[in-house]
Write a protein that holds these residues in place. Structure first.
Motif, short mmCIF file in Angstrom:
data_model
loop_
_atom_site.label_atom_id
_atom_site.label_comp_id
_atom_site.label_asym_id
_atom_site.label_seq_id
_atom_site.Cartn_x
_atom_site.Cartn_y
_atom_site.Cartn_z
N THR A 48 37.99 45.64 27.48
CA THR A 48 38.18 46.62 26.40
C THR A 48 36.86 47.27 26.04
O THR A 48 36.78 48.49 25.82
CB THR A 48 38.80 45.94 25.16
OG1 THR A 48 40.07 45.39 25.52
CG2 THR A 48 38.97 46.93 24.03
N LEU A 49 35.81 46.47 25.96
CA LEU A 49 34.48 47.01 25.66
C LEU A 49 33.90 47.78 26.84
O LEU A 49 32.96 48.57 26.66
CB LEU A 49 33.53 45.88 25.26
CG LEU A 49 33.87 45.12 23.98
CD1 LEU A 49 32.85 44.01 23.76
CD2 LEU A 49 33.91 46.04 22.77
N ARG A 83 25.67 42.09 23.67
CA ARG A 83 25.87 41.52 22.34
C ARG A 83 27.02 42.28 21.69
O ARG A 83 27.05 43.51 21.74
CB ARG A 83 24.59 41.65 21.50
CG ARG A 83 24.73 41.14 20.07
CD ARG A 83 23.39 41.18 19.38
NE ARG A 83 23.48 40.67 18.02
CZ ARG A 83 22.45 40.17 17.35
NH1 ARG A 83 21.26 40.12 17.91
NH2 ARG A 83 22.60 39.74 16.12
N TYR A 84 27.93 41.55 21.10
CA TYR A 84 29.04 42.23 20.44
C TYR A 84 28.66 42.52 18.99
O TYR A 84 28.54 41.61 18.16
CB TYR A 84 30.31 41.39 20.48
CG TYR A 84 31.45 42.06 19.74
CD1 TYR A 84 31.94 43.29 20.16
CD2 TYR A 84 32.01 41.48 18.60
CE1 TYR A 84 32.96 43.93 19.46
CE2 TYR A 84 33.03 42.11 17.91
CZ TYR A 84 33.49 43.33 18.35
OH TYR A 84 34.49 43.97 17.66
N LEU A 105 12.67 42.55 4.39
CA LEU A 105 13.65 42.81 3.33
C LEU A 105 15.07 42.56 3.81
O LEU A 105 16.02 42.77 3.07
CB LEU A 105 13.52 44.25 2.83
CG LEU A 105 12.20 44.60 2.14
CD1 LEU A 105 12.19 46.07 1.74
CD2 LEU A 105 11.97 43.72 0.92
N GLY A 106 15.24 42.15 5.07
CA GLY A 106 16.56 41.77 5.57
C GLY A 106 17.28 42.80 6.39
O GLY A 106 18.49 42.70 6.58
N THR A 107 16.56 43.80 6.93
CA THR A 107 17.26 44.81 7.73
C THR A 107 17.86 44.23 9.00
O THR A 107 18.84 44.77 9.52
CB THR A 107 16.31 45.97 8.10
OG1 THR A 107 15.13 45.44 8.73
CG2 THR A 107 15.91 46.76 6.87
N ASP A 108 17.29 43.15 9.50
CA ASP A 108 17.85 42.55 10.72
C ASP A 108 19.20 41.90 10.45
O ASP A 108 19.95 41.59 11.38
CB ASP A 108 16.87 41.52 11.30
CG ASP A 108 16.52 40.43 10.30
OD1 ASP A 108 16.57 40.70 9.08
OD2 ASP A 108 16.20 39.31 10.72
N GLN A 109 19.54 41.70 9.17
CA GLN A 109 20.83 41.13 8.82
C GLN A 109 21.91 42.18 8.62
O GLN A 109 23.07 41.86 8.38
CB GLN A 109 20.69 40.30 7.53
CG GLN A 109 19.69 39.17 7.62
CD GLN A 109 20.03 38.16 8.72
OE1 GLN A 109 21.19 37.77 8.84
NE2 GLN A 109 19.05 37.75 9.50
N LEU A 110 21.52 43.46 8.69
CA LEU A 110 22.50 44.53 8.53
C LEU A 110 23.42 44.59 9.74
O LEU A 110 23.07 44.10 10.82
CB LEU A 110 21.78 45.88 8.37
CG LEU A 110 20.84 46.04 7.18
CD1 LEU A 110 20.18 47.41 7.24
CD2 LEU A 110 21.58 45.87 5.88
N PRO A 111 24.61 45.19 9.60
CA PRO A 111 25.43 45.42 10.79
C PRO A 111 24.65 46.22 11.82
O PRO A 111 24.06 47.25 11.49
CB PRO A 111 26.61 46.24 10.23
CG PRO A 111 26.67 45.89 8.79
CD PRO A 111 25.25 45.66 8.36
N LEU A 112 24.60 45.73 13.05
CA LEU A 112 23.84 46.34 14.14
C LEU A 112 22.34 46.32 13.86
O LEU A 112 21.57 47.02 14.52
CB LEU A 112 24.30 47.79 14.39
CG LEU A 112 25.80 47.99 14.62
CD1 LEU A 112 26.12 49.47 14.79
CD2 LEU A 112 26.27 47.20 15.82
N GLY A 113 21.91 45.52 12.89
CA GLY A 113 20.49 45.47 12.53
C GLY A 113 19.60 44.92 13.62
O GLY A 113 18.40 45.20 13.64
#
Length: 816
Positions: free
Chosen positions: A127-128, A191-192, A359-367
């Protein structure tokens, strides 16, 4: 190099910029600061919002999400029966799959570790559009529990765990105490979305899991690929038709109609970033405002500098210099400065991207895709070039529209510049003040919102509370009894440990992201006849969970360990739940069922009412209502959170908790060991970080506005030095001269603030989804912003005004 700029003129431009070091340094630093901030924020926006998903034809990837708005549930994921039904019925989907996140235990006795792993259906990678680098994907037979011991590795896990063994296919790894066979390896870099899965296993189930009565057990995500040429709207129509067909014979049809059940089809990328998009657009708007303020500042600075060269340009034009040559020289010089500032901005931007990571940008969706690469550098340099050209336009206009005779005549008398030039500079100063006001008021609104949010009670006392997550593997704990036995032994061990005041367990920790909500039936109330069905938070809990969390008991009693072994099925409800169904009455003794229809055999008697807590985030405002069941209710969970209250620093208990768990089961790790306050802080990252960044941007904007105002008035004083000298020689008092220039600054300030208030109103409306407890206009914030602007800008105005009042008539006339 511009054809109108000979090499000799190029060298002359460089010499002039080097000679005017103060001017050049000011321009470069202003540009570097503004461009660097934009580069850093755009790196995040680009990775999350702009770039397409890293799969073939990503615009055809969609997700289908069930919703029950009448029950207060706007998003509920999808179910396994949904996957099988839509796989067959929805022709708009060329391929349909399902995904469920999770984790698993690997590692030997005494040194277990938990890693992320995902459960997927056989078509997931197809699918991907991602082919395996080695091996095969899962089969339909492997979607049943008995044949599901298969795994597909990510490239990174294959290299770290199997040392990139080319013969890895067919080898086994102990996962959750069971041997699992490797059947495939994914290509490097796969990576999904934001998943951190190290490997994938089948989304296995039983025949019962696929029955129609499980259609609304929404605990997974559906991912599909649209057929070629098929639109999102067509897929939505087909799903609507399927829902309408299925609801006719659904056993919960009346409840679903009351809950206004629907399924929404979204583009996968848009759905993934839906929550963070407003935040990122707000930040990008903030740094763009900063760039505007910096640009206006530089235009004024360049105009002041050009005004000082009017006589030189007039002489050159009189001697035959063409308009094209002068325009080219101005454009080249400005672009050169912009590119220099852009290069410095790239350096600051690269540093900014790393700072944003803290500040946590790596935790954002697609971060995880946020990078500072050549593509971003080229975009930034292109933007710098465009900025340089835009900055040069008003300077070229000013340089070419100065009449030669007038310029030479006024310059010979030492008079002032034209009114048009003055109005132009004053207009840019007003714009600068207005833009700074908007940015400063916006930062104030976000700061006030954050302050109100921090001051909001979560319904419990998070201080001095330690949490840790435990997941029991299926092999050692396949049934309710062994799970419950482990929990009771764990609680017994923890209660006697030094420093532990109370110990409890819960399956759905507030702010922990593991939220289960479902419709509930009430004895004596017909759900179909109710005004609307409502979903409530549900969670098993044990021990002194409520005491450890500081959740107050309002009526009745807490749950006890003995409740897991009594015939009478009991539960707790929170205050919101009790008020909804029995307003003004006692909830004790009432009976409820965790099924959509009341079931006498599975009824629970309410024995206590506790305070309501914020489950998802502090900004929750809807009274959702919650229910707590004993750990042995319908199904003892295999995953839960340990909650410990202590009189000491919470993290001091972490080694003890790990030691106790390993003593009970040497193959069981404890994850997410952190204080409860950390969960709350992490839930506010999307609000705290924008407020902090907006404050920084506003401070820089305020500084630029002050510097810009000072520069304009300082130049006005210098240009009118002879006039001031004459006036003072004729008897004008220093205070009168000072008041004249202060009055000019006050007029510019008042005009800028007036425009800024209108802009602040618009910005407040645009930020409404980001604000908590604050309207689009807040008089207090506007008043404070105005006071700060007046104080800073008038101070910047006073300095040149005071200098004007100290001009000596004799020196002024002698200088002329």
């Amino acid at each position: 190099m511009h054809p109108l700029i000979p090499f000799a003129d190029f060298r002359q431009i460089l010499r002039r910029l080097v000679r005017e070091r103060g001017f050049t340094l000011t321009v470069l630093l202003t540009l570097a600061l503004c461009i660097g901030a934009n580069v850093a924020i755009y790196a995040v926006v680009d990775a999350v919002l702009v770039r397409a998903l890293p799969y073939p034809e990503p615009d055809r990837l969609v997700t289908a999400v069930n919703a029950y708005p009448g029950a207060g549930v706007e998003r509920a994921g999808s179910s396994l029966p949904n996957y099988y039904d839509r796989k067959e019925a929805i022709k708009a989907f060329a391929s349909t799959s399902a995904w469920q996140g999770g984790n698993a235990i690997i590692g030997g006795t005494g040194n277990p570790r938990r890693v992320s792993r995902d459960r997927v259906t056989p078509e997931f990678f197809a699918t991907l559009g991602v082919p395996l680098a080695m091996g095969r994907t899962f089969t339909e037979e492997e979607m049943f529990y008995k044949d599901s011991a298969r795994m597909i590795l990510t490239d990174a896990f294959w290299r770290s765990q199997f040392n990139a063994d080319p013969e890895v296919l067919g080898k086994t790894l102990i996962v959750d105490s069971l041997p699992v066979t490797v059947i495939g390896v994914l290509p490097p870099g796969f990576r999904y979305l934001s998943s951190e899965a190290q490997f994938f296993v089948p989304l296995a189930s039983s025949d019962d899991d696929r029955k129609p009565d499980r259609r609304h057990s929404n605990n997974m995500q559906q991912v599909a690929r649209l057929a070629p040429g098929v639109s999102l709207e067509v897929a939505q129509e087909q799903i609507n038709a399927l829902n309408a067909q299925q609801i006719a014979d659904d056993p919960f049809a009346s409840l679903l109609k009351g809950a206004r059940f629907r399924t929404d089809v979204y583009a996968l990328h848009a759905d993934t970033v839906r929550e963070i998009k407003p935040v990122l657009l707000l930040l990008q708007g903030g740094v763009f405002f900063l760039l505007l303020i910096g640009g206006v500042n530089l235009i004024n600075l360049l105009l002041i500098r050009a005004s000082g060269r009017t006589k030189e340009l007039a002489v050159r034009q009189a001697l035959g210099a063409g308009s094209g040559h002068i325009a080219g020289e101005v454009a080249f010089e400005t672009v050169l400065l912009a590119l220099g500032g852009g290069l410095l901005g790239l350096v600051l931007g690269a540093v900014g991207v790393r700072l944003l990571g803290t500040l946590g940008t790596d935790q954002l969706p697609l971060g995880a895709n946020i990078t500072f690469d050549a593509r971003l550098a080229l975009i930034s340099l292109g933007g710098s070039l465009l900025l340089g050209l835009l900055l040069s336009l008003p300077i070229i206009w000013f340089s070419l529209h100065s009449r030669l005779a007038v310029v030479l005549q006024t310059e010979s008398r030492g008079g002032t510049v034209s009114r048009a030039a003055q109005r132009l500079r004053h207009g840019f100063t007003i714009a600068q003040v207005a833009l700074a006001f908007v940015l400063l008021s916006g930062a104030g609104m976000l700061g006030l919102s954050l302050q109100k949010l921090i001051g909001t009670s979560p319904g419990f006392r998070p201080e001095q509370v330690l949490t840790g997550n435990i997941a029991l593997p299926w092999k050692g704990y396949p049934e309710n009894e062994p799970r419950l036995a482990f929990m009771e032994r764990l609680l017994a061990e923890l209660r006697v440990q030094p420093g532990v005041l109370s110990a409890g367990l819960v399956a759905g920790l507030p702010m922990g992201g593991n939220i289960n909500n479902s419709a509930t039936s009430i004895e004596g109330q017909d759900p179909a006849a109710a005004e609307t069905v409502r979903a409530h938070y549900m969670s098993p809990a044990a021990g002194e969970y409520w005491q450890a969390m500081g959740i107050p008991l309002l009526e009745g009693r807490y749950l006890e360990d003995a409740d897991n072994h009594r015939d009478l099925r009991v539960c707790l409800v929170d205050q919101d739940f009790a008020r909804r169904y029995w307003p003004g009455q006692s909830a004790l003794g009432r009976r409820i069922s965790s099924n959509p229809k009341f079931d006498e055999k599975e009824a629970f008697t309410i024995v206590g009412v506790v305070g309501s807590v914020k489950q998802r985030e502090l900004a929750e405002t809807a009274a959702q209502g919650g229910i707590y069941f004993p750990m042995k209710a319908n199904y003892t969970p295999n995953g839960f959170t340990v909650v410990l209250r202590t009189a000491m620093e919470p993290t001091a208990l972490a080694p003890m908790l790990q030691k106790v768990v390993l003593k009970l089961d040497p193959e069981l790790p404890v994850d997410e060991l952190k204080p409860m306050q950390t969960w709350i802080d992490e839930s506010m990252v999307a609000r705290r970080s924008p407020a902090l960044l907006a404050g920084i941007f506003a401070a820089v904007a305020l500084l630029l506005a002050a510097v810009g105002t000072y520069g304009v008035l300082a130049y006005a004083v210098n240009q009118r030095r002879r006039e001031i000298g004459v006036r003072m020689a004729l008897g004008a008092l220093p205070g009168q001269v000072r008041a004249q220039f202060l009055g000019l600054g006050a007029k510019l300030l008042l005009a800028g603030i007036s425009l800024g208030i209108l802009g602040a109103w618009g910005a407040g409306r645009a930020m409404q989804t980001m604000l908590f407890g604050v309207g689009s206009v807040h008089p207090g914030v506007l008043a404070v912003t105005a006071v700060v602007m007046v104080t800073v800008v008038l101070l910047a105005t006073f300095l040149p005004s005071h200098r004007a009042s100290r001009v000596s008539p004799i020196e002024a006339l002698r200088d002329d």
